[in-house]
Write an enzyme that holds these catalytic residues in place. Sequence first.
Site, PDB file in Angstrom:
ATOM      1  N   CYS A  91      13.246   1.121  -8.702  1.00 15.21           N
ATOM      2  CA  CYS A  91      11.965   0.578  -8.238  1.00 15.21           C
ATOM      3  C   CYS A  91      10.818   1.040  -9.130  1.00 15.21           C
ATOM      4  O   CYS A  91       9.928   0.270  -9.450  1.00 15.21           O
ATOM      5  CB  CYS A  91      11.653   1.062  -6.822  1.00 15.21           C
ATOM      6  SG  CYS A  91      12.996   0.983  -5.669  1.00 15.21           S
ATOM      7  N   ASP A  92      10.812   2.308  -9.488  1.00 17.28           N
ATOM      8  CA  ASP A  92       9.614   2.889 -10.085  1.00 17.28           C
ATOM      9  C   ASP A  92       9.733   3.229 -11.568  1.00 17.28           C
ATOM     10  O   ASP A  92       8.729   3.519 -12.216  1.00 17.28           O
ATOM     11  CB  ASP A  92       9.244   4.184  -9.331  1.00 17.28           C
ATOM     12  CG  ASP A  92       8.899   3.905  -7.878  1.00 17.28           C
ATOM     13  OD1 ASP A  92       8.432   2.783  -7.591  1.00 17.28           O
ATOM     14  OD2 ASP A  92       9.089   4.795  -7.038  1.00 17.28           O
ATOM     15  N   CYS A 151      13.413   6.451  -6.225  1.00 14.99           N
ATOM     16  CA  CYS A 151      14.011   5.165  -6.575  1.00 14.99           C
ATOM     17  C   CYS A 151      13.701   4.818  -8.029  1.00 14.99           C
ATOM     18  O   CYS A 151      12.637   4.278  -8.336  1.00 14.99           O
ATOM     19  CB  CYS A 151      13.489   4.078  -5.628  1.00 14.99           C
ATOM     20  SG  CYS A 151      14.240   2.463  -5.929  1.00 14.99           S
TER      21      CYS A 151
HETATM   22  C1  FAD Z   1       9.175   4.722  -2.802  1.00 15.30           C
HETATM   23  C2  FAD Z   1       9.987   3.466  -2.723  1.00 15.30           C
HETATM   24  C3  FAD Z   1       9.718   2.445  -3.584  1.00 15.30           C
HETATM   25  C4  FAD Z   1      10.460   1.259  -3.506  1.00 15.30           C
HETATM   26  N1  FAD Z   1      10.156   0.262  -4.375  1.00 15.30           N
HETATM   27  C5  FAD Z   1      10.861  -0.896  -4.302  1.00 15.30           C
HETATM   28  C6  FAD Z   1      10.569  -1.966  -5.200  1.00 15.30           C
HETATM   29  O1  FAD Z   1       9.689  -1.866  -6.061  1.00 15.30           O
HETATM   30  N2  FAD Z   1      11.311  -3.103  -5.070  1.00 15.30           N
HETATM   31  C7  FAD Z   1      12.313  -3.238  -4.153  1.00 15.30           C
HETATM   32  O2  FAD Z   1      12.920  -4.304  -4.084  1.00 15.30           O
HETATM   33  N3  FAD Z   1      12.620  -2.239  -3.314  1.00 15.30           N
HETATM   34  C8  FAD Z   1      11.930  -1.076  -3.364  1.00 15.30           C
HETATM   35  N4  FAD Z   1      12.243  -0.043  -2.528  1.00 15.30           N
HETATM   36  C9  FAD Z   1      13.359  -0.215  -1.597  1.00 15.30           C
HETATM   37  C10 FAD Z   1      12.894  -1.059  -0.401  1.00 15.30           C
HETATM   38  O3  FAD Z   1      11.718  -0.519   0.127  1.00 15.30           O
HETATM   39  C11 FAD Z   1      13.976  -1.085   0.661  1.00 15.30           C
HETATM   40  O4  FAD Z   1      15.173  -1.533   0.102  1.00 15.30           O
HETATM   41  C12 FAD Z   1      13.592  -2.013   1.795  1.00 15.30           C
HETATM   42  O5  FAD Z   1      12.334  -1.667   2.326  1.00 15.30           O
HETATM   43  C13 FAD Z   1      14.618  -1.942   2.912  1.00 15.30           C
HETATM   44  O6  FAD Z   1      14.193  -2.783   3.924  1.00 15.30           O
HETATM   45  P1  FAD Z   1      14.736  -2.684   5.392  1.00 15.30           P
HETATM   46  O7  FAD Z   1      14.101  -3.794   6.118  1.00 15.30           O
HETATM   47  O8  FAD Z   1      16.199  -2.585   5.389  1.00 15.30           O
HETATM   48  O9  FAD Z   1      14.229  -1.273   5.978  1.00 15.30           O
HETATM   49  P2  FAD Z   1      12.927  -0.387   5.834  1.00 15.30           P
HETATM   50  O10 FAD Z   1      11.975  -0.881   4.840  1.00 15.30           O
HETATM   51  O11 FAD Z   1      13.443   1.015   5.674  1.00 15.30           O
HETATM   52  O12 FAD Z   1      12.246  -0.531   7.263  1.00 15.30           O
HETATM   53  C14 FAD Z   1      12.813  -0.023   8.407  1.00 15.30           C
HETATM   54  C15 FAD Z   1      11.707   0.135   9.438  1.00 15.30           C
HETATM   55  O13 FAD Z   1      12.311   0.393  10.691  1.00 15.30           O
HETATM   56  C16 FAD Z   1      11.568   1.371  11.370  1.00 15.30           C
HETATM   57  N5  FAD Z   1      12.423   2.013  12.345  1.00 15.30           N
HETATM   58  C17 FAD Z   1      13.476   2.862  12.114  1.00 15.30           C
HETATM   59  N6  FAD Z   1      14.009   3.243  13.277  1.00 15.30           N
HETATM   60  C18 FAD Z   1      13.298   2.626  14.256  1.00 15.30           C
HETATM   61  C19 FAD Z   1      13.357   2.623  15.680  1.00 15.30           C
HETATM   62  N7  FAD Z   1      14.275   3.349  16.333  1.00 15.30           N
HETATM   63  N8  FAD Z   1      12.470   1.871  16.377  1.00 15.30           N
HETATM   64  C20 FAD Z   1      11.548   1.118  15.742  1.00 15.30           C
HETATM   65  N9  FAD Z   1      11.426   1.098  14.393  1.00 15.30           N
HETATM   66  C21 FAD Z   1      12.290   1.841  13.667  1.00 15.30           C
HETATM   67  C22 FAD Z   1      11.129   2.305  10.266  1.00 15.30           C
HETATM   68  O14 FAD Z   1      10.040   3.081  10.703  1.00 15.30           O
HETATM   69  C23 FAD Z   1      10.764   1.305   9.193  1.00 15.30           C
HETATM   70  O15 FAD Z   1       9.443   0.893   9.352  1.00 15.30           O
HETATM   71  C24 FAD Z   1      11.510   1.137  -2.554  1.00 15.30           C
HETATM   72  C25 FAD Z   1      11.780   2.186  -1.688  1.00 15.30           C
HETATM   73  C26 FAD Z   1      11.029   3.337  -1.751  1.00 15.30           C
HETATM   74  C27 FAD Z   1      11.316   4.464  -0.787  1.00 15.30           C
END
Ligand code: FAD
Length: 367
Positions: free
Chosen positions: A143-144, A140
């Site tokens: 992000c980084d 990302c």
């Molecule tokens: C390395 C990295 C750095 C980042 N840095 C930033 C940053 O600095 N700033 C920023 O704004 N964004 C950043 N992002 C992006 C940000 O993390 C994501 O946009 C955000 O977390 C998405 O949120 P979400 O709630 O949609 O899903 P996610 O954060 O992906 O969470 C989904 C969760 O659902 C769980 N899950 C999936 N399937 C199932 C299931 N069947 N049953 C139960 N649980 C399940 C997963 O295990 C996970 O814990 C970064 C991403 C990465 C990979």
Amino acid sequence: MHSKVVSESGPAAHTAAVYLARAELKPVMYEGMLANGIAPGGQLTTTTDVENYPGFPNGIGGQKLMDAMREQSERFGTTIVTETVSKVDLSKRPFKYWLEYCEEEAPNTADALIFATGASARRLHLPGEDTYWQNGISACAVCDGAVPIFRNKPLAVIGGGDSAAEEAIFLTKYGSKVTVLVRKDKLRASNIMAKRLSAHPKVEILYNTVATEAKGDGKLLHSLAIKNVVTGEIRDLSASGLFYAVGHEPATALIKGQIECDEDGYIITKPGTSYTSVKGVFAAGDVQDKRYRQAITSAGMYPNCFRSHSFMCFRLTTSDKDPDALQLLRPSGYWQRRRRRRKPQNPLSKQKRVKLTALPHSSKLIL
Ligand SMILES: Cc1cc2nc3c(=O)[nH]c(=O)nc-3n(C[C@H](O)[C@H](O)[C@H](O)COP(=O)(O)OP(=O)(O)OC[C@H]3O[C@@H](n4cnc5c(N)ncnc54)[C@H](O)[C@@H]3O)c2cc1C
């Protein structure tokens, strides 16, 4: 039977949980047991400092931010279950779902489901990748890219599509030079992005080239072994940062064939809402957003839909023997008729109309 189930535990799920719990809708959150290889708390648990989430002028650790969100969800009464949902049946209400390793048991049921299962960046699993992941290797750039270890250093991007072009151009703000490694002999990116990338003075594009190893001092990435797939030549490329731009995979295997998804597997939601193609099933966060994929956009997704759902679709009723029973009803003919008859002139008048007509039917509606 649970009234509402929030599946998964990233920023999108926690916002949904906070809103639902504050409205006393008693949400249950399944935060996953390393679902898709990601810890409870979601993708932010895999990063160090988050510097672009408002409210934290000095940045905040990704894990710390997610711990705080979890605490906030619990504070308002969300039940959090550390289990992975492994199977769902969305064919009719109440929806059925099963937990991992309990697929043979009787299903759990829910009136409404919110999918916030997120997405994960594709990784190439190069030798050395695990050592330098988040110590030079990232998926990302937005992000980084701005972190100090990349400032004025040579950086590399792997990928040949629009995302790779966007990320590489973004990284030119920070790196001394950005090398784009493209496996094929041309870019897949749109013409305009390809032109912009090729013309950038800080960018070099190496075609027919793949990375074969990430190398460093054991703490930080210093270089990549790269291979020309046509000539077979292998050499080292100086790089303090490596950014994968080889696509993301939305975590939608669970609902495949049951909810409408786009060609890349992202859940399709009605624009501006989190309605999916199945009534009573909602989606928020990265699982339905292939454009922004940020914590703040994920967290901002659910409240928007919640307001409209609360007024338009859900009624709380005390008619059941259980005084806390919650019935989620489809919009009735009454609602549809009213919507047809009186078109709101502006958002304010719509809001007024909905509130006034909703109240007599919603004795326990708390927002
Ligand atoms: C390395 C990295 C750095 C980042 N840095 C930033 C940053 O600095 N700033 C920023 O704004 N964004 C950043 N992002 C992006 C940000 O993390 C994501 O946009 C955000 O977390 C998405 O949120 P979400 O709630 O949609 O899903 P996610 O954060 O992906 O969470 C989904 C969760 O659902 C769980 N899950 C999936 N399937 C199932 C299931 N069947 N049953 C139960 N649980 C399940 C997963 O295990 C996970 O814990 C970064 C991403 C990465 C990979």
